[in-house]
Design a protein around this motif. Structure first.
Motif, PDB file in Angstrom:
ATOM      1  N   GLU A   1       9.597   7.829  -6.807  1.00 47.35           N
ATOM      2  CA  GLU A   1      10.847   7.083  -6.968  1.00 47.35           C
ATOM      3  C   GLU A   1      11.191   6.245  -5.742  1.00 47.35           C
ATOM      4  O   GLU A   1      11.769   5.164  -5.866  1.00 47.35           O
ATOM      5  N   THR A   2      10.862   6.723  -4.547  1.00 48.27           N
ATOM      6  CA  THR A   2      11.140   5.899  -3.362  1.00 48.27           C
ATOM      7  C   THR A   2      10.229   4.671  -3.323  1.00 48.27           C
ATOM      8  O   THR A   2      10.616   3.633  -2.780  1.00 48.27           O
ATOM      9  N   SER A   3       9.044   4.771  -3.925  1.00 45.24           N
ATOM     10  CA  SER A   3       8.214   3.570  -4.059  1.00 45.24           C
ATOM     11  C   SER A   3       8.890   2.552  -4.968  1.00 45.24           C
ATOM     12  O   SER A   3       8.874   1.347  -4.703  1.00 45.24           O
ATOM     13  N   HIS A   4       9.515   3.041  -6.043  1.00 45.49           N
ATOM     14  CA  HIS A   4      10.288   2.150  -6.914  1.00 45.49           C
ATOM     15  C   HIS A   4      11.427   1.478  -6.146  1.00 45.49           C
ATOM     16  O   HIS A   4      11.679   0.281  -6.300  1.00 45.49           O
ATOM     17  N   ILE A   5      12.145   2.254  -5.345  1.00 46.04           N
ATOM     18  CA  ILE A   5      13.290   1.719  -4.599  1.00 46.04           C
ATOM     19  C   ILE A   5      12.834   0.631  -3.631  1.00 46.04           C
ATOM     20  O   ILE A   5      13.454  -0.437  -3.530  1.00 46.04           O
ATOM     21  N   ALA A   6      11.733   0.890  -2.919  1.00 42.69           N
ATOM     22  CA  ALA A   6      11.247  -0.090  -1.944  1.00 42.69           C
ATOM     23  C   ALA A   6      10.815  -1.380  -2.639  1.00 42.69           C
ATOM     24  O   ALA A   6      11.145  -2.482  -2.174  1.00 42.69           O
ATOM     25  N   LEU A   7      10.071  -1.260  -3.745  1.00 34.45           N
ATOM     26  CA  LEU A   7       9.602  -2.463  -4.427  1.00 34.45           C
ATOM     27  C   LEU A   7      10.760  -3.244  -5.028  1.00 34.45           C
ATOM     28  O   LEU A   7      10.777  -4.478  -4.992  1.00 34.45           O
TER      29      LEU A   7
ATOM     30  N   ARG B   1       0.818  -1.218   0.000  1.00 31.24           N
ATOM     31  CA  ARG B   1       0.000   0.000   0.000  1.00 31.24           C
ATOM     32  C   ARG B   1       0.854   1.271   0.000  1.00 31.24           C
ATOM     33  O   ARG B   1       0.338   2.360   0.232  1.00 31.24           O
ATOM     34  N   CYS B   2       2.164   1.125  -0.212  1.00 37.33           N
ATOM     35  CA  CYS B   2       3.089   2.270  -0.260  1.00 37.33           C
ATOM     36  C   CYS B   2       3.172   2.972   1.083  1.00 37.33           C
ATOM     37  O   CYS B   2       3.348   4.193   1.152  1.00 37.33           O
ATOM     38  N   ARG B   3       3.076   2.225   2.168  1.00 36.64           N
ATOM     39  CA  ARG B   3       3.193   2.769   3.522  1.00 36.64           C
ATOM     40  C   ARG B   3       4.116   1.889   4.362  1.00 36.64           C
ATOM     41  O   ARG B   3       3.714   1.352   5.389  1.00 36.64           O
ATOM     42  N   PRO B   4       5.359   1.706   3.944  1.00 33.39           N
ATOM     43  CA  PRO B   4       6.232   0.776   4.673  1.00 33.39           C
ATOM     44  C   PRO B   4       6.584   1.301   6.057  1.00 33.39           C
ATOM     45  O   PRO B   4       6.828   2.491   6.251  1.00 33.39           O
ATOM     46  N   GLY B   5       6.590   0.395   7.015  1.00 27.27           N
ATOM     47  CA  GLY B   5       6.996   0.751   8.366  1.00 27.27           C
ATOM     48  C   GLY B   5       8.488   0.593   8.554  1.00 27.27           C
ATOM     49  O   GLY B   5       9.197   0.033   7.713  1.00 27.27           O
TER      50      GLY B   5
END
Length: 571
Positions: A307-313, A19-23
């Motif tokens: 872009e940080t969503s890309h990095i996390a995935l 959900r694009c909300r990483p803890g």
């Protein structure tokens, strides 16, 4: 030897990533997964070079490897800082591809010689003061996290003594300020790293970025990069970053923590045609975001989230496959004119999903024409996400069981903003589809009071809601429209996934190109035991999987290496 180190992520944290909300716990898993991966790549580089190109191995690379061993033994955390230098991942993979013949590299001698300066930078960070001579094949002394030095013409070998670089007629202080000097061999220049620090009302959420404008491996983002930034350019970057960061702190304080953890380096790009904005990230450069100069803080804030969503995935898919790596289908998407492979559909949909909350909050903050523009942008992104999610759900046979669960979590997030995806819903990644029938999970149906129907459509964007990250621990829960949930009791459920990181071929020498065994309990435990510090041959072995696989694209075997001491950050 130590016991195998496992990186554990709860089902709640996995869902929050979708959900694009990483803890914070999930981000820690991703970071340690990158550390494990790069340790394997570094060990594989040393083993391959020692056997394949012994003449190059003896010209500085072996010295660099010895310094890596010493630095890790002296200060693992300091060594991790250098190991996770964003574009060190690009360098490692480039060397491995060339050594294994999967791509041409006319500069292998140059790239391999940089193992010497990599090890030297790690040793300095770890508090060691080595003294040695190293070759300088292309006149650039690459020192990850410390910058670099452009050497004079005619200098092919340099002497390093602690923090001092000895040139024929002068010494260069590797900790001193940047300056130019002339001497009889021509000019020499040290490029000290520029750091931009943007404060925040919450000190732990401050943004700290290194401007990567001299790294020789930064040109991997698909667009032309800018040269060394001037003081005027740096001031402009700092001003717009400060405004964008302030906006994110006001609108989405929870997401600023995620961005600060995932974004560590800024690569300035050349502007696009007619000054259009550009941005990019690559899975090989964990932590780096490349972006063209931007004057609009709202657009820069959007870029940071995207872009940080890309990095996390990308970091997550280094640990567990979400799509079939052998799927070759291509599909139309709303954000690009060319058909995209299924994994790119998932990647793009996930990054755009992370922008729905942002533009919803912007919409509720503004009035008049700006609010209508924000609503139109939210609607455009929402429609693109819905179309992509429908593509993914239609092609669920090309998703792994955890890819199916990931897409369902993304669907729930999109529907919270009124974008109905529709279609039958998967109950849980381990049941309800043929991708997970081999996974031993016990599912218990329970009633929940006041559970809203999943995907209840709204006529306009919902008001802003909490951005706090998922709670730690707890069982996996999947909600349904009939008011019930499936709660998965913790147990031994597993999924295997092996990925080729750098090479196409499979061999014992290329073990670094494989993804180690992946447990999932309650979500997954990443077995990352490394012996890369052991001298001589690597301790790589394969074991039979614990459970049979139902999907042809799941690979068998367990990659296991053992560390003589824990990874950085573990007792």
């Amino acid at each position: 030897m130590t016991e195998p180190m496992a990186l554990r992520m709860t089902a709640d944290d996995f869902a929050a990533l979708a959900r694009c909300r990483p803890g914070a716990p999930a981000l820690a898993v991703l970071r340690k997964g990158q550390t494990s991966q790069r340790l394997l790549l570094l060990k594989g580089l040393a083993d391959s070079a020692r056997g394949a190109v012994p003449h190059l191995w003896g010209e500085g690379a072996s010295l660099g490897w010895d310094l890596c061993v010493q630095a890790y033994a002296a200060n693992p955390r300091a060594f991790e800082t250098v190991l996770l230098h964003p574009h060190a991942g690009v360098w490692l993979r480039r060397c491995l591809r060339a050594l294994h013949g999967t791509c041409a590299d006319d500069d292998l001698a140059v790239d391999l010689a940089r193992l010497g300066t990599f090890g030297y930078a790690a040793a300095l960070r770890a508090g060691i003061r080595p003294r040695l001579d190293l070759p300088a094949r292309d006149r650039l002394l690459w020192l990850p996290t410390l910058g670099g030095v452009r050497l004079p013409e005619g200098v092919s070998t340099v002497r390093l003594d602690g923090w001092s670089l000895e040139l024929p007629d002068r010494d260069v202080n590797l900790r001193g300020s940047e300056r130019e000097n002339g001497h009889r061999y021509g000019p020499a220049r040290r490029f000290a790293p520029h750091r931009l620090v943007v404060p925040s009302r919450a000190s732990r959420h401050r943004l700290s970025l290194v401007v990567e404008d001299t790294d020789p491996y930064r040109n991997v983002h698909g667009f032309p990069v800018q040269p060394r930034q001037t003081s005027v350019q740096l001031a402009a970057w700092h001003a717009v970053l400060e405004q964008a960061w302030s906006l994110l702190n006001d609108l989405m304080p929870g997401r600023t923590a995620d961005c600060a953890a995932l974004w560590s380096a800024l690569v300035p790009l050349q502007p696009g045609p007619r000054g259009r904005g550009r941005s990019s990230s690559t899975r090989e450069a964990y932590g780096a975001v490349a972006v063209a100069p931007e004057q609009d803080p709202v657009r820069l804030a959007e870029t940071a989230l995207h872009e940080t969503s890309h990095i996390a995935l990308a970091a997550l898919t280094d640990l567990v496959d979400l799509t079939d790596p052998h799927d070759r289908t291509h599909h139309k998407v709303g954000w690009r004119p060319d058909p995209r492979p299924l994994n790119a559909v998932l990647t793009g949909a996930h990054a755009h999903l992370g922008l729905l909350d942002f533009w919803s909050r912007v919409y509720h903050t503004l009035d008049g024409e700006p609010a209508r523009a924000a609503e139109a942008r939210l609607d455009r992104y929402g429609r693109q996400v819905v179309a992509a999610l429908r593509v993914l759900r239609r092609n669920k046979t090309a998703l792994t069981s955890w890819g199916t669960y990931f897409v369902e979590c993304m669907t729930d997030e999109a529907e919270l903003f009124g974008f109905r995806v529709g279609g039958p819903r998967a109950i849980h990644p381990s049941v309800g589809s043929d991708t997970g029938r081999s996974t031993p999970v016990r599912v218990v149906r329970v009633e929940t009071e006041g559970a809203p129907p999943s995907g209840a459509a709204r006529g306009r964007p919902p008001p802003p809601r909490s951005t706090s990250s998922a709670a730690n621990g707890g069982p996996a829960v999947a909600a349904h429209g009939d008011g019930t949930v499936d709660r998965v009791e913790e147990g031994a459920w597993a999924e295997r996934s092996v990925r080729r990181w750098a090479c196409d071929g499979m061999s014992n020498a290329a073990y670094c190109a494989q993804k180690p065994f992946t447990f999932l309990s309650p979500l997954f435990e990443y077995q990352a035991d490394l012996t890369w510090l052991m001298s001589g041959q690597s301790n790589w072995s394969h074991r039979e999987p614990l459970l049979p696989e139902s999907r042809a694209h799941r690979r068998r075997g367990v990659g296991r290496v053992v560390l003589p001491r824990p990874l950085p950050g573990r007792g």
